[in-house]
Design a protein around this motif. Sequence first.
Motif, PDB file in Angstrom:
ATOM      1  N   PRO A 125       0.846  -1.189   0.000  1.00  0.00           N
ATOM      2  CA  PRO A 125       0.000   0.000   0.000  1.00  0.00           C
ATOM      3  C   PRO A 125       0.890   1.250   0.000  1.00  0.00           C
ATOM      4  O   PRO A 125       1.959   1.252   0.611  1.00  0.00           O
ATOM      5  CB  PRO A 125      -0.785  -0.102   1.316  1.00  0.00           C
ATOM      6  N   LEU A 126       0.441   2.303  -0.662  1.00  0.00           N
ATOM      7  CA  LEU A 126       1.217   3.542  -0.694  1.00  0.00           C
ATOM      8  C   LEU A 126       1.536   4.044   0.710  1.00  0.00           C
ATOM      9  O   LEU A 126       2.649   4.501   0.977  1.00  0.00           O
ATOM     10  CB  LEU A 126       0.468   4.625  -1.473  1.00  0.00           C
ATOM     11  N   GLU A 127       0.519   3.948   1.620  1.00  0.00           N
ATOM     12  CA  GLU A 127       0.731   4.438   2.989  1.00  0.00           C
ATOM     13  C   GLU A 127       1.868   3.703   3.674  1.00  0.00           C
ATOM     14  O   GLU A 127       2.647   4.307   4.425  1.00  0.00           O
ATOM     15  CB  GLU A 127      -0.525   4.242   3.864  1.00  0.00           C
ATOM     16  N   ALA A 128       1.983   2.391   3.448  1.00  0.00           N
ATOM     17  CA  ALA A 128       3.042   1.604   4.082  1.00  0.00           C
ATOM     18  C   ALA A 128       4.414   2.036   3.582  1.00  0.00           C
ATOM     19  O   ALA A 128       5.415   1.868   4.284  1.00  0.00           O
ATOM     20  CB  ALA A 128       2.834   0.123   3.795  1.00  0.00           C
ATOM     21  N   MET A 129       4.456   2.607   2.395  1.00  0.00           N
ATOM     22  CA  MET A 129       5.715   3.085   1.825  1.00  0.00           C
ATOM     23  C   MET A 129       5.970   4.550   2.208  1.00  0.00           C
ATOM     24  O   MET A 129       6.992   5.124   1.828  1.00  0.00           O
ATOM     25  CB  MET A 129       5.687   2.971   0.296  1.00  0.00           C
ATOM     26  N   GLY A 130       5.026   5.153   2.927  1.00  0.00           N
ATOM     27  CA  GLY A 130       5.168   6.553   3.316  1.00  0.00           C
ATOM     28  C   GLY A 130       4.922   7.502   2.155  1.00  0.00           C
ATOM     29  O   GLY A 130       5.449   8.614   2.134  1.00  0.00           O
ATOM     30  N   LEU A 131       4.096   7.066   1.184  1.00  0.00           N
ATOM     31  CA  LEU A 131       3.826   7.878   0.001  1.00  0.00           C
ATOM     32  C   LEU A 131       2.387   8.347  -0.014  1.00  0.00           C
ATOM     33  O   LEU A 131       1.478   7.614   0.361  1.00  0.00           O
ATOM     34  CB  LEU A 131       4.095   7.053  -1.273  1.00  0.00           C
ATOM     35  N   SER A 132       2.178   9.559  -0.478  1.00  0.00           N
ATOM     36  CA  SER A 132       0.814  10.085  -0.586  1.00  0.00           C
ATOM     37  C   SER A 132       0.302   9.987  -2.022  1.00  0.00           C
ATOM     38  O   SER A 132      -0.894  10.051  -2.263  1.00  0.00           O
ATOM     39  CB  SER A 132       0.775  11.542  -0.107  1.00  0.00           C
ATOM     40  N   GLU A 133       1.219   9.859  -2.979  1.00  0.00           N
ATOM     41  CA  GLU A 133       0.809   9.681  -4.370  1.00  0.00           C
ATOM     42  C   GLU A 133       1.717   8.648  -5.023  1.00  0.00           C
ATOM     43  O   GLU A 133       2.830   8.398  -4.555  1.00  0.00           O
ATOM     44  CB  GLU A 133       0.853  11.009  -5.130  1.00  0.00           C
ATOM     45  N   PRO A 134       1.262   8.021  -6.086  1.00  0.00           N
ATOM     46  CA  PRO A 134       2.044   6.941  -6.704  1.00  0.00           C
ATOM     47  C   PRO A 134       3.354   7.458  -7.308  1.00  0.00           C
ATOM     48  O   PRO A 134       3.388   8.536  -7.896  1.00  0.00           O
ATOM     49  CB  PRO A 134       1.128   6.391  -7.801  1.00  0.00           C
ATOM     50  N   PRO A 135       4.436   6.666  -7.144  1.00  0.00           N
ATOM     51  CA  PRO A 135       5.708   7.048  -7.756  1.00  0.00           C
ATOM     52  C   PRO A 135       5.693   6.756  -9.258  1.00  0.00           C
ATOM     53  O   PRO A 135       4.795   6.069  -9.757  1.00  0.00           O
ATOM     54  CB  PRO A 135       6.720   6.147  -7.041  1.00  0.00           C
TER      55      PRO A 135
END
Length: 182
Positions: A125-135
């Motif tokens: 999940p993006l949240e688990a990666m500390g991201l708010s939007e897709p890379p």
Amino acid sequence: MKGGRGATLIICILLLGSILLGSGCADSGGSNVVKTGNTIQVDYTGKFENGTVFDTSIEEVAKEAGIYTEQRNYVPLTFKVGSGQLIKGFDEGVIGMKAGEEKTLTIPPEKAYGEYNETWVQTFPLEAMGLSEPPEIGQRSRDMYGNQFKVIDANETHVTIDFNNELAGKTLIFDVKLVSIE
């Protein structure tokens, strides 16, 4: 009687020669060849089986192949043979070479970067990666442990990353020229 002495003399000379060669007292030229532990310099061009160049130490080759980078210093590669600085197949392939010699090394995945491992492709999940939007797909990065990965898919909720080395699963071909042995 004379024939017997001549044969005996020849046998003695042959025995003496084989003793000298076997003992290492006579130089067989082995001191001028690459051995484990030597520090050497090589020029190289790395290619895939289809002939596509992926790396080289030679500026002109890089320009011809379309992989030239201004920030790179195109000089012979210096390394200690057998130290694990390079892939196993390259390390093993230069042993026995002489200065000025050219050789083509064909290195299978198991002596290069290993086989491609599907379990090293994971979705988070993006949240688990500390991201708010897709890379961006294709982006390369490192995780908090220093492991390199490549983004291979991303959407509004998840990102799929591949931890395999980009050369994993590939047979690599290196044209190598031994520049020097220290």
